[in-house]
Design an enzyme around this catalytic site. Structure first.
Site, mmCIF file in Angstrom:
data_model
loop_
_atom_site.group_PDB
_atom_site.id
_atom_site.type_symbol
_atom_site.label_atom_id
_atom_site.label_comp_id
_atom_site.label_asym_id
_atom_site.label_seq_id
_atom_site.Cartn_x
_atom_site.Cartn_y
_atom_site.Cartn_z
ATOM 1 C CG HIS A 182 -49.842 18.031 -38.585
ATOM 2 N ND1 HIS A 182 -50.939 18.850 -38.783
ATOM 3 C CD2 HIS A 182 -50.103 17.320 -37.454
ATOM 4 C CE1 HIS A 182 -51.818 18.642 -37.819
ATOM 5 N NE2 HIS A 182 -51.330 17.722 -36.998
ATOM 6 C CB SER A 183 -48.701 19.878 -35.249
ATOM 7 O OG SER A 183 -48.889 20.290 -33.912
ATOM 8 C CE1 TYR A 184 -42.316 21.772 -30.548
ATOM 9 C CE2 TYR A 184 -40.824 20.531 -31.967
ATOM 10 C CZ TYR A 184 -41.031 21.384 -30.893
ATOM 11 O OH TYR A 184 -39.952 21.872 -30.183
ATOM 12 C CB THR A 210 -51.211 20.942 -42.032
ATOM 13 O OG1 THR A 210 -50.376 19.953 -41.423
ATOM 14 C CG2 THR A 210 -51.159 20.766 -43.549
#
Length: 306
Positions: A182-184, A210
């Site tokens: 997710h994200s980073y 994501t």
């Protein structure tokens, strides 16, 4: 601390915050039944942030207890023998009061290859830049002058990902490894691929991103990595479109589809049904020695159209 700011003395239990998880696993206020409210006190952003972090630490420990008790998972301190449990890979350091006399490290990296030193310096500068930006808004003031003691071999999300791969995933007997980043975490995964390309390709079956913030151009991911990502990865991004609707991308890597929500923090939760289907198709295709079914997603966004 502002003149009218309350002391940073928070409870150490969920009950103390007057919160509890209901039968659906949702965090709700014990008295009002309302979800968590960040702006508990108006015009006191720093205090609200500290309250949020204190509650987050309690919830983190609670989740770890559930993972150990209900899922029979084992919690391991990393690095081995270091005595530090990393709860949040985005903050892989512990804070200690800064000593009056600073003794410079005598470690000498002159024996390291120039390319390795250059990459480490680059990662170190980028990590410091991110943390400086983060600290500016998260923690503008400190009661004491502090220093950050970085956790050996886990001083950044990228280092942490590589460490976990080398010490746990690469040594695991599992034949089908799946990633949800997710994200980073997506950026950290791409860096892992750059550093361990052959190993990742041989062990990882599929990757679900994501709302990933990776960038194959800025991270200088090679052509073979980009091609592998197009065939084996999918990025569920924040979008108001229905779940799995194709979303245009300007990058020549993995296809992007809607997570079914325009809220960044909900993209993993909302896309889980589609992600598990994605993993099942990839696993079945691998077993049957057919071309991975995940490539059908990549055809939704043809490289020539980018």
């Amino acid at each position: 601390m502002k003149k009218d700011e309350p002391p940073l003395d928070f409870p150490d239990t969920l009950e103390g915050f007057e919160y509890a998880f209901n039968e659906k696993g949702q965090l709700r206020h014990i008295k009002t039944g309302e979800p968590f409210v960040f702006n508990y006190r108006e015009d006191l952003h720093r205090w609200n942030q500290k309250r949020y972090e204190a509650l987050g630490e309690i919830i983190t420990k609670y989740v770890y207890e559930l993972l150990e008790k209900d899922c029979n998972l084992k919690k391991i301190s990393i690095p081995e023998g270091y005595g530090v449990i990393v709860l949040n890979p985005n903050e892989n350091y512990i804070e200690v009061e800064k000593p009056k006399i600073h003794v410079q490290s005598s470690s000498d990296s002159s024996d390291e290859p120039a390319e390795k030193r250059e990459r480490k310096d680059k990662v170190s500068k980028e990590t410091k830049k991110r943390r400086d930006f983060y600290e500016k808004y998260r923690n503008p003031q400190r009661e004491k002058e502090m220093m950050q003691l970085y956790i050996r071999e886990n001083g950044s999300p990228e280092e942490h990902a590589i460490y976990v791969w080398d010490h746990f995933i690469a040594q695991a007997a599992a034949e089908n490894v799946f990633f949800v980043a997710h994200s980073y975490g997506g950026l950290a995964f791409v860096e892992l691929m750059i550093q361990r390309e052959a190993d990742v390709k041989s062990k990882v079956t599929a990757v679900a991103l994501t709302d990933s913030v990776h960038n194959v151009w800025h991270q200088e991911a090679g052509k073979t990595i980009r091609e592998w990502m197009r065939e084996n990865c999918c990025n569920w991004v924040s979008s108001s479109e229905p779940l799995d609707t194709s979303v245009e991308s300007m990058l020549p890597d993995c296809p992007r589809v809607s997570a079914g929500t325009d809220r960044h923090e909900l993209t993993s939760w909302k896309s889980f049904p589609s992600i598990f289907k994605f993993f099942t198709e990839a696993s079945e295709a691998k077993i049957s020695s057919l071309k991975p079914a995940v490539t059908r997603r990549s055809h939704r966004i043809k490289h020539e159209e980018l």
